[in-house]
Design a protein around this motif. Structure first.
Motif, PDB file in Angstrom:
ATOM      1  N   PRO A 192      15.971  47.040 -17.281  1.00  0.00           N
ATOM      2  CA  PRO A 192      15.789  47.671 -18.796  1.00  0.00           C
ATOM      3  C   PRO A 192      15.148  45.969 -18.861  1.00  0.00           C
ATOM      4  N   VAL A 193      14.891  45.125 -17.999  1.00  0.00           N
ATOM      5  CA  VAL A 193      13.789  44.073 -17.373  1.00  0.00           C
ATOM      6  C   VAL A 193      12.702  44.606 -17.759  1.00  0.00           C
ATOM      7  N   LEU A 194      12.352  45.665 -17.066  1.00  0.00           N
ATOM      8  CA  LEU A 194      10.981  46.243 -17.079  1.00  0.00           C
ATOM      9  C   LEU A 194      11.022  47.319 -18.007  1.00  0.00           C
ATOM     10  N   LEU A 195      11.632  47.642 -18.789  1.00  0.00           N
ATOM     11  CA  LEU A 195      11.452  48.405 -19.937  1.00  0.00           C
ATOM     12  C   LEU A 195      11.080  47.363 -21.066  1.00  0.00           C
ATOM     13  N   ARG A 196      11.977  46.515 -21.405  1.00  0.00           N
ATOM     14  CA  ARG A 196      11.318  45.093 -22.065  1.00  0.00           C
ATOM     15  C   ARG A 196       9.680  44.546 -21.744  1.00  0.00           C
ATOM     16  N   HIS A 197      10.050  44.738 -20.160  1.00  0.00           N
ATOM     17  CA  HIS A 197       8.089  43.746 -20.265  1.00  0.00           C
ATOM     18  C   HIS A 197       7.049  44.610 -20.900  1.00  0.00           C
ATOM     19  N   LEU A 198       7.838  45.953 -20.661  1.00  0.00           N
ATOM     20  CA  LEU A 198       6.330  47.330 -21.046  1.00  0.00           C
ATOM     21  C   LEU A 198       6.113  47.469 -22.929  1.00  0.00           C
ATOM     22  N   LEU A 199       7.201  46.875 -23.388  1.00  0.00           N
ATOM     23  CA  LEU A 199       7.246  46.125 -25.157  1.00  0.00           C
ATOM     24  C   LEU A 199       6.619  45.901 -25.186  1.00  0.00           C
ATOM     25  N   TRP A 200       6.603  44.316 -24.332  1.00  0.00           N
ATOM     26  CA  TRP A 200       5.891  43.087 -24.719  1.00  0.00           C
ATOM     27  C   TRP A 200       3.966  43.334 -23.920  1.00  0.00           C
ATOM     28  N   LEU A 201       4.347  43.214 -23.352  1.00  0.00           N
ATOM     29  CA  LEU A 201       2.569  44.042 -22.350  1.00  0.00           C
ATOM     30  C   LEU A 201       2.298  44.893 -23.470  1.00  0.00           C
ATOM     31  N   ALA A 202       2.618  45.577 -24.306  1.00  0.00           N
ATOM     32  CA  ALA A 202       2.410  46.781 -25.545  1.00  0.00           C
ATOM     33  C   ALA A 202       1.919  45.854 -27.034  1.00  0.00           C
ATOM     34  N   THR A 203       3.023  44.915 -27.071  1.00  0.00           N
ATOM     35  CA  THR A 203       2.334  44.200 -28.420  1.00  0.00           C
ATOM     36  C   THR A 203       1.738  43.311 -28.250  1.00  0.00           C
ATOM     37  N   GLY A 204       1.404  42.940 -27.115  1.00  0.00           N
ATOM     38  CA  GLY A 204       0.926  41.917 -26.332  1.00  0.00           C
ATOM     39  C   GLY A 204      -1.443  42.225 -27.022  1.00  0.00           C
ATOM     40  N   THR A 205      -1.315  43.375 -27.054  1.00  0.00           N
ATOM     41  CA  THR A 205      -2.990  44.449 -27.076  1.00  0.00           C
ATOM     42  C   THR A 205      -3.508  44.131 -28.624  1.00  0.00           C
ATOM     43  N   GLY A 206      -1.954  44.661 -29.264  1.00  0.00           N
ATOM     44  CA  GLY A 206      -2.085  44.627 -30.655  1.00  0.00           C
ATOM     45  C   GLY A 206      -2.559  46.175 -31.495  1.00  0.00           C
ATOM     46  N   ARG A 207      -2.357  46.557 -30.455  1.00  0.00           N
ATOM     47  CA  ARG A 207      -2.821  48.401 -30.478  1.00  0.00           C
ATOM     48  C   ARG A 207      -0.815  49.078 -31.379  1.00  0.00           C
ATOM     49  N   PRO A 208      -0.474  50.075 -32.178  1.00  0.00           N
ATOM     50  CA  PRO A 208       0.826  49.409 -32.429  1.00  0.00           C
ATOM     51  C   PRO A 208       1.882  50.768 -32.028  1.00  0.00           C
ATOM     52  N   LEU A 209       2.963  50.676 -31.736  1.00  0.00           N
ATOM     53  CA  LEU A 209       3.757  50.778 -30.497  1.00  0.00           C
ATOM     54  C   LEU A 209       4.600  51.431 -31.954  1.00  0.00           C
TER      55      LEU A 209
END
Length: 387
Positions: A219-236
């Motif tokens: 779950p920590v790495l899954l959250r990390h992935l979500l926030w890495l993607a959020t940081g790009t500004g691309r739709p998630l």
């Protein structure tokens, strides 16, 4: 409608659709059993003495697809599959995709198999294609590379992975139009909403890499992935609701993302809740309450047949009309593009047309909203040309 696509009665003037979430089409020929396996979300054979053709999706295939291959609607499964074999996989793919009325395909490339990619899918359909990058697949690919490199120390291995993952997400954002997460499958959506601390990420990476497991479920790495993607500004895009038995349905309720919606408000990244059914009212609420949250109808309409009208109407109860997006979630079979498009068009005609006839809506407003849901909203959210 202005296109020759199946579905609808002609009262709404729809542009070519933007399929904002779909998958590639299988390139090779299929046996009857293999074909049937794509008519269901189950990963098991049909019960003894039954067939997956006897489902809403199976009936929809027999309703909408035969005319595109030169057969009568509702022909038998045997007749349909024989005609498909006669035409060959490539020609059947071309006829079915071109008959769906889809102009733009946003293809999730994270599934395995001999599947067409975004541009090959779009070329067969006479449209344009773009990539959606699946975060968990991307992370697993980075991890495989780190393991193959044979880093000696576990700590060094984790550091290389974490740095490589950040680079991979950043690089993917240069060409992909969005990201997708299947955290609902890997852990469930009840994740802590805030970004994990760097030390947490490093510890989780060290632990996962040491196990040698391919599948990312931490779950920590899954959250990390979500926030890495959020940081790009691309739709998630986030899988919610209905899916195959690998999913625990009650862990995929989009309402579980409420705190994440709060946490990501103001980041500039749009969240798109995929599928949603049977939690489509919860998804509509989140889209209603948060400006950056959107809802998607893909998969929901394909599997509900004539009841798609009721499902679409429920989506439109709370979801702002500029926040609902069309998709098919088609995977493997080109027929699922045809059926997804036809279910959408038919349901849209019945729902909006009924509201026009009752006097609740004007014809002009119905046509405008149909264009938004079918194409305009996706063009705006993903920054596509023509929006």
């Amino acid at each position: 409608m202005t296109t020759a696509a199946p579905g609808g009665t002609g009262t709404l003037d729809l542009p070519p659709l933007v399929d904002q979430h779909c998958h590639g089409v299988l390139r090779g020929a299929l046996s009857a059993a293999d074909f049937e396996s794509y008519l269901t979300e189950s990963d098991r054979p049909a019960a003894a003495g039954t067939t997956f053709f006897d489902t809403q999706t199976g009936f929809a295939v027999r309703r909408w697809c035969p005319p595109l291959l030169g057969l009568a609607p509702h022909c038998t499964p045997g007749e349909y599959l024989a005609r498909r074999r006669e035409l060959g996989a490539a020609e059947a793919r071309r006829l079915l995709l071109r008959g769906a009325g889809i102009g733009t395909y946003l293809v999730d490339t994270g599934l395995p198999g001999d599947l067409t990619g975004p541009h090959e899918t779009a070329e067969a359909g006479g449209g344009t294609g773009h990539e959606i990058v699946r975060l968990e697949t991307l992370a697993e690919r980075v991890a495989a590379g780190v393991r193959a490199a044979g880093e000696e120390a576990a700590g060094a291995c984790a550091e290389v992975f974490v740095a490589g993952l950040a680079d991979a997400v950043r690089d993917a954002a240069r060409t992909a139009v969005g990201f997708k997460s299947i955290a609902a499958y890997r852990h469930g959506l009840a994740l802590a909403p805030e970004p994990p601390a760097p030390a947490e990420v490093m510890t989780a990476a060290r632990t996962w890499l040491a196990t040698g497991a391919h599948r990312l479920t931490d779950p920590v790495l899954l959250r990390h992935l979500l926030w890495l993607a959020t940081g790009t500004g691309r739709p998630l895009q986030l899988h919610t609701g209905f899916g195959d038995p690998d999913l625990r349905l009650h862990h995929s309720d989009p309402a579980l993302l409420t705190d994440f919606a709060h946490a990501t408000a103001g980041t500039g990244t749009d969240l798109v809740l995929l599928h949603c059914y049977p939690y489509h009212r919860q998804a509509g609420y989140l889209a209603h309450a948060f400006p950056h949250v959107h809802a998607d109808i893909g998969l929901s309409l394909t599997h509900t047949g004539p009841r798609a009208t009721a499902v679409l109407a429920a989506f439109l109860e709370l979801t702002p009309f500029g926040k609902l997006l069309f998709s098919t979630d088609a995977y493997g079979l080109p027929e699922l593009y045809t059926v997804g498009s036809a279910a959408f068009r038919t349901a849209l005609e019945e729902v909006l047309g009924g509201w026009v006839r009752s006097g609740a809506w004007s014809q002009a407003d119905a046509t405008r909203v149909a264009g938004l849901v079918g194409a305009g909203n996706a063009r705006r959210v993903y920054g596509l040309a023509g929006g």
